[in-house]
Write an enzyme that holds these catalytic residues in place. Structure first.
Site, PDB file in Angstrom:
ATOM      1  N   THR A 210       0.843  -1.188   0.000  1.00 47.65           N
ATOM      2  CA  THR A 210       0.000   0.000   0.000  1.00 47.65           C
ATOM      3  C   THR A 210       0.882   1.243   0.000  1.00 47.65           C
ATOM      4  O   THR A 210       2.006   1.195   0.493  1.00 47.65           O
ATOM      5  CB  THR A 210      -0.832  -0.052   1.295  1.00 47.65           C
ATOM      6  OG1 THR A 210      -1.801  -1.076   1.154  1.00 47.65           O
ATOM      7  CG2 THR A 210      -1.522   1.245   1.636  1.00 47.65           C
ATOM      8  N   VAL A 239     -12.934  -4.454   2.090  1.00 48.08           N
ATOM      9  CA  VAL A 239     -12.280  -3.151   2.255  1.00 48.08           C
ATOM     10  C   VAL A 239     -11.373  -3.270   3.473  1.00 48.08           C
ATOM     11  O   VAL A 239     -11.799  -3.779   4.518  1.00 48.08           O
ATOM     12  CB  VAL A 239     -13.319  -2.029   2.468  1.00 48.08           C
ATOM     13  CG1 VAL A 239     -12.631  -0.715   2.810  1.00 48.08           C
ATOM     14  CG2 VAL A 239     -14.167  -1.848   1.206  1.00 48.08           C
ATOM     15  N   ASP A 241      -8.074  -1.418   5.964  1.00 43.55           N
ATOM     16  CA  ASP A 241      -7.924  -0.233   6.815  1.00 43.55           C
ATOM     17  C   ASP A 241      -7.592   1.033   6.031  1.00 43.55           C
ATOM     18  O   ASP A 241      -7.928   2.146   6.455  1.00 43.55           O
ATOM     19  CB  ASP A 241      -6.773  -0.463   7.800  1.00 43.55           C
ATOM     20  CG  ASP A 241      -5.442  -0.628   7.054  1.00 43.55           C
ATOM     21  OD1 ASP A 241      -5.341  -1.552   6.229  1.00 43.55           O
ATOM     22  OD2 ASP A 241      -4.535   0.202   7.273  1.00 43.55           O
ATOM     23  N   GLY A 264      -4.454  -5.256   7.267  1.00 45.77           N
ATOM     24  CA  GLY A 264      -5.485  -4.263   7.546  1.00 45.77           C
ATOM     25  C   GLY A 264      -6.465  -4.577   8.657  1.00 45.77           C
ATOM     26  O   GLY A 264      -6.903  -3.672   9.379  1.00 45.77           O
TER      27      GLY A 264
HETATM   28  N1  ASP Z   1      -3.423  -2.267   4.749  1.00 45.09           N
HETATM   29  C1  ASP Z   1      -3.709  -2.782   3.444  1.00 45.09           C
HETATM   30  C2  ASP Z   1      -4.981  -3.572   3.511  1.00 45.09           C
HETATM   31  O1  ASP Z   1      -5.152  -4.339   4.434  1.00 45.09           O
HETATM   32  C3  ASP Z   1      -2.623  -3.611   2.887  1.00 45.09           C
HETATM   33  C4  ASP Z   1      -1.286  -2.942   2.880  1.00 45.09           C
HETATM   34  O2  ASP Z   1      -0.991  -2.077   3.678  1.00 45.09           O
HETATM   35  O3  ASP Z   1      -0.498  -3.263   2.000  1.00 45.09           O
HETATM   36  O4  ASP Z   1      -5.766  -3.464   2.597  1.00 45.09           O
END
Ligand code: ASP
Length: 341
Positions: A210, A239, A241, A264
């Site tokens: 992300t 969906v 975080d 997340g």
């Molecule tokens: N936090 C993101 C999610 O869970 C994944 C990530 O940080 O790469 O969608």
């Protein structure tokens, strides 16, 4: 208690996801982070708002296939890219987010439109895509966002999971979690199974990149933005975080701006972005609060991830409890980047 209104020169911080990056991909991540800093900091230097800077930095990262945002994102169980993004303005507490969009190249621009042009904070799926189109954004085919590297990763993940367990989770693990939650007097045994299922989920889902940015502008305002393709092999409609206010992204001039990355579901349950900003408001320096947030994530839910955190005095913190988290800072001292803290 509100922080004193101390003006500081502009600062931009970006991250490119907290995870265990293969050696061959490290350089591409650092190059991408530098490009994003250049795009965002040029705007800050011209007097643009923190909001404009985080949007530009995140759009540059979305355009870079190295990261799990925009083209090159992880694929969901059905082999499609589904994107989530949020940005937030620390001066007004206005925010805009989109979730599960499949036909937009830069979901962070759609998030900005939701904030500026709608009476709402969050739009999802087809409604979000229609809204973006009505406001001038082009639609693309989902296949434009899909690259071979991710087709291979999805195949491997599904093979490893018997093709039936999204997000690296064991089905039995999920059931235990659910049961443990609905029985207040859960046994120690149930608790240890819950922990184990969390661990399995993290180690199976190695990939998290992300992207996010936080900025302080010349007017003393903070902003944050986060964008993601989510997790590999996720259930369509999931969906994480990243695009939820206070979870993967938060900004308030009275505390701090934060962008998070990592697994997340635990981050969401702890509303960790707001938690970290609140620590800054309670006068913990961002450097300390960022570390504390990662400690809290792991202590409470065995979570793994990373955070960038910035306050109005231009003080910042970066922390992660994963092997890597590409990061970059641009301020009056110049540009610094790295792939781990
Ligand atoms: N936090 C993101 C999610 O869970 C994944 C990530 O940080 O790469 O969608």
């Amino acid at each position: 208690m509100a922080l004193p209104d101390r003006r500081a020169p502009p600062v931009l911080l970006v991250h490119g996801g907290a995870w265990s990056i293969p050696g061959a991909e490290l350089e591409a991540h650092e190059v991408g982070v530098k490009k994003a800093l250049a795009a965002g900091f040029a705007l800050l230097n011209q007097g643009a708002s923190a909001l404009d800077a985080v949007e530009a930095a995140v759009a540059a990262l979305e355009d870079d296939e190295a990261f799990d945002a925009g083209r090159g994102s992880f694929l969901n169980r059905d082999g499609r890219v589904q994107l989530d993004a949020l940005l937030m303005d620390g001066a007004s507490l206005r925010a805009g987010g989109v979730g599960c969009v499949e036909r937009l190249k830069n979901p962070i621009h759609a998030a900005r439109l939701v904030m500026e042009k709608s009476p709402h904070v969050y739009l999802v799926g087809a409604g979000a895509e229609e809204f973006a189109k009505e406001h001038g954004m082009a639609w693309i085919k989902n296949s434009v966002l899909v690259i071979d590297r991710e087709r291979r990763r999805l195949k491997e993940a599904q093979r490893a999971n018997g093709g039936r367990k999204p997000d690296g989770s064991r089905h039995a693990g999920n059931l235990r979690l659910h049961n443990a939650k609905s029985h207040p007097a859960k046994s120690h045994k149930a608790k240890s199974l819950e922990t184990k299922s969390h661990e399995i989920r993290f180690h199976d889902a190695k990939f998290h990149d992300t992207v996010g940015a936080v900025a302080l502008d010349a007017a003393g305002n903070l902003a944050a933005a986060t964008s993601t393709g989510g997790t590999l092999n996720k259930i369509p409609g999931r969906v994480g975080d990243s695009s939820l206010i206070g979870c993967g992204c938060y900004a308030d001039n009275q505390s701090a701006a934060a962008s998070l990355t990592g697994w997340g579901e635990p981050i969401m349950r702890l509303v960790l972005g707001k938690w970290a900003c609140d620590r800054v408001q309670q006068l913990h320096p961002p450097e300390e609060a960022a570390e504390e947030a990662m400690g809290y994530l792991h202590a409470r839910l065995q979570g793994h991830g990373g955070i960038i955190l910035l306050d109005r005095a231009g003080r910042f913190g970066l922390a992660h409890n994963t092997p890597y988290m590409p990061w970059g800072i641009s301020d009056q001292r110049g540009i610094r980047t790295g792939t781990k803290i």
